[in-house]
Design an enzyme around this catalytic site. Sequence first.
Site, PDB file in Angstrom:
ATOM      1  N   LEU A  34       0.822  -1.476   0.002  1.00 23.95           N
ATOM      2  CA  LEU A  34       0.186  -0.208   0.064  1.00 23.95           C
ATOM      3  C   LEU A  34       0.834   1.326  -0.046  1.00 23.95           C
ATOM      4  CD1 LEU A  34      -2.748  -1.009   2.594  1.00 23.95           C
ATOM      5  CD2 LEU A  34      -2.675  -1.387  -0.047  1.00 23.95           C
ATOM      6  N   HIS A  38      -3.600   3.946  -2.443  1.00 25.84           N
ATOM      7  CA  HIS A  38      -4.499   3.230  -1.812  1.00 25.84           C
ATOM      8  C   HIS A  38      -5.304   3.815  -0.496  1.00 25.84           C
ATOM      9  CE1 HIS A  38      -1.695   0.032  -3.574  1.00 25.84           C
ATOM     10  NE2 HIS A  38      -2.779  -0.078  -4.094  1.00 25.84           N
ATOM     11  N   GLN A  62      -5.594 -12.593 -12.483  1.00 24.39           N
ATOM     12  CA  GLN A  62      -5.472 -11.326 -13.332  1.00 24.39           C
ATOM     13  C   GLN A  62      -4.124 -10.964 -13.789  1.00 24.39           C
ATOM     14  OE1 GLN A  62      -6.959  -8.986 -10.006  1.00 24.39           O
ATOM     15  NE2 GLN A  62      -5.533  -7.119 -10.909  1.00 24.39           N
TER      16      GLN A  62
HETATM   17  P1  AMP Z   1      -3.842  -2.340  -6.628  1.00 25.51           P
HETATM   18  O1  AMP Z   1      -3.591  -2.699  -5.264  1.00 25.51           O
HETATM   19  O2  AMP Z   1      -2.748  -1.905  -7.657  1.00 25.51           O
HETATM   20  O3  AMP Z   1      -4.728  -3.216  -7.422  1.00 25.51           O
HETATM   21  O4  AMP Z   1      -5.023  -1.106  -6.619  1.00 25.51           O
HETATM   22  C1  AMP Z   1      -6.115  -1.155  -5.818  1.00 25.51           C
HETATM   23  C2  AMP Z   1      -6.969   0.163  -5.933  1.00 25.51           C
HETATM   24  O5  AMP Z   1      -5.892   1.283  -5.796  1.00 25.51           O
HETATM   25  C3  AMP Z   1      -7.477   0.376  -7.233  1.00 25.51           C
HETATM   26  O6  AMP Z   1      -8.661   0.802  -7.391  1.00 25.51           O
HETATM   27  C4  AMP Z   1      -6.327   1.295  -8.021  1.00 25.51           C
HETATM   28  O7  AMP Z   1      -6.690   2.089  -9.008  1.00 25.51           O
HETATM   29  C5  AMP Z   1      -6.131   2.285  -6.707  1.00 25.51           C
HETATM   30  N1  AMP Z   1      -4.770   3.066  -6.872  1.00 25.51           N
HETATM   31  C6  AMP Z   1      -3.644   2.384  -7.200  1.00 25.51           C
HETATM   32  N2  AMP Z   1      -2.714   3.728  -7.354  1.00 25.51           N
HETATM   33  C7  AMP Z   1      -3.305   4.742  -7.220  1.00 25.51           C
HETATM   34  C8  AMP Z   1      -3.003   5.896  -7.160  1.00 25.51           C
HETATM   35  N3  AMP Z   1      -1.654   6.354  -7.547  1.00 25.51           N
HETATM   36  N4  AMP Z   1      -3.887   6.927  -7.049  1.00 25.51           N
HETATM   37  C9  AMP Z   1      -5.218   6.462  -6.535  1.00 25.51           C
HETATM   38  N5  AMP Z   1      -5.526   5.282  -6.486  1.00 25.51           N
HETATM   39  C10 AMP Z   1      -4.769   4.252  -6.675  1.00 25.51           C
END
Ligand code: AMP
Length: 284
Positions: A34, A38, A62
Site C-alpha cells: 500500500l 490506496h 489477473q
Molecule cells: P492495486 O492494489 O494496484 O490493485 O490497486 C487497488 C486500488 O487502488 C485500485 O482501485 C487502484 O486504482 C487504486 N490505486 C492504485 N494506485 C493509485 C493511485 N496512485 N492513486 C489513486 N488510486 C490508486
Amino acid sequence: MFVFKSAAALAQHLRQIRTSVAQPIGFAPTMGALHNGHLRLIESAKHHGCYVVCSIYVNPTQFNNMEDFARYPITIEADMEKLAAAGCDVLFLPDNKEMYGAEVRAEVYDYGSITANYEGALRPGHFDGVITIVGKLFNMVNPDYVFFGQKDLQQCMVIRNLIKAAFPGIQMELVPTVREADGLAMSSRNVRLSETERQTALSLSAALFAVKQMITNGESVRQALASATAQYLQHPLLKLEYLDVVQSDTMTPVDKVLPGTSCAVIIACWCASVRLIDNVLLTD
Ligand code: AMP
C-alpha cells in the site's frame, strides 16, 4: 482494526455491524504493497461516512505475466499499520482457497470495447481475472459504496459495467490519481524501479500532461500524440505500448475531444522491466 481471513467470519461481522451501526459499508479492494494512492481510497470512504472495509489479495488470475505475479511486492505488516492509522475498520485478507476453492480459474467476460481495447488487448485474460475476483469480493462484502482509483481508468470502466450488470445496489466512487511530488503516479510496482529508471519513468506523466496541454491549446489530437511521443518517449529504457486519447466510458480512441464527452489521455509503457500505466482526464 478487525482482520478476517475467512469470508464467513467477515460476513458475520458485517451483519452485526449493519444492525448496530448506522453507517453505509464502504469497500476498497487492493493487492497490498500500500501507498498513499490506496490510502486515499480509505480516506474517501471515510469522507462518505462509511464503515470501511479494505481487502488485500494478490489475485493470480489477473496476471497475464507469471514473472510479474511472482515479483509482486508483499508487505502485509506495513500495510496493516498504514490501514489502521488511516482509520480502516476491517481488513479482509483471504487466501486462494478462500477466494477460489479448489480451482483457481477466472470466468470469461466480454464488455465489448471496454474489455477488448488497450489493457484488454495487451494483457489477455487480465480483465476476466479482475471481474471474477471483484465479483466474488462484492458478494462477500456486500458493500453500499465501493472506491476505485482513476489511475486504473479502464479497470474503473470495467467495474462500472460489472456493477450495472450484476450489482445495481452498489454506488461506485472514482478517486483521483495520487502522484509523487514530481508527477509519477503512485504504484506498487514503482518500488521495482532503480533510481535511474524512476527518473526515466517521469516521462510518462510528462507526456500525458503535454498532450493535455497541447489539446487545450488547440492542437489536433493526433498531432499532440505524435509530438509528445517524439519529445518524451524515445528513451532507450522506455518501450511504449500505447499513448492515446479515448472516450473514457467506452475506451475507444477519439480524434476530436467533443464538449460534453468525458475523454482521457492514456499510456502504457515499459520502463526497463516494469510495465507502468497512467492517464489524465481531459474534461475534468
Ligand atoms: P492495486 O492494489 O494496484 O490493485 O490497486 C487497488 C486500488 O487502488 C485500485 O482501485 C487502484 O486504482 C487504486 N490505486 C492504485 N494506485 C493509485 C493511485 N496512485 N492513486 C489513486 N488510486 C490508486
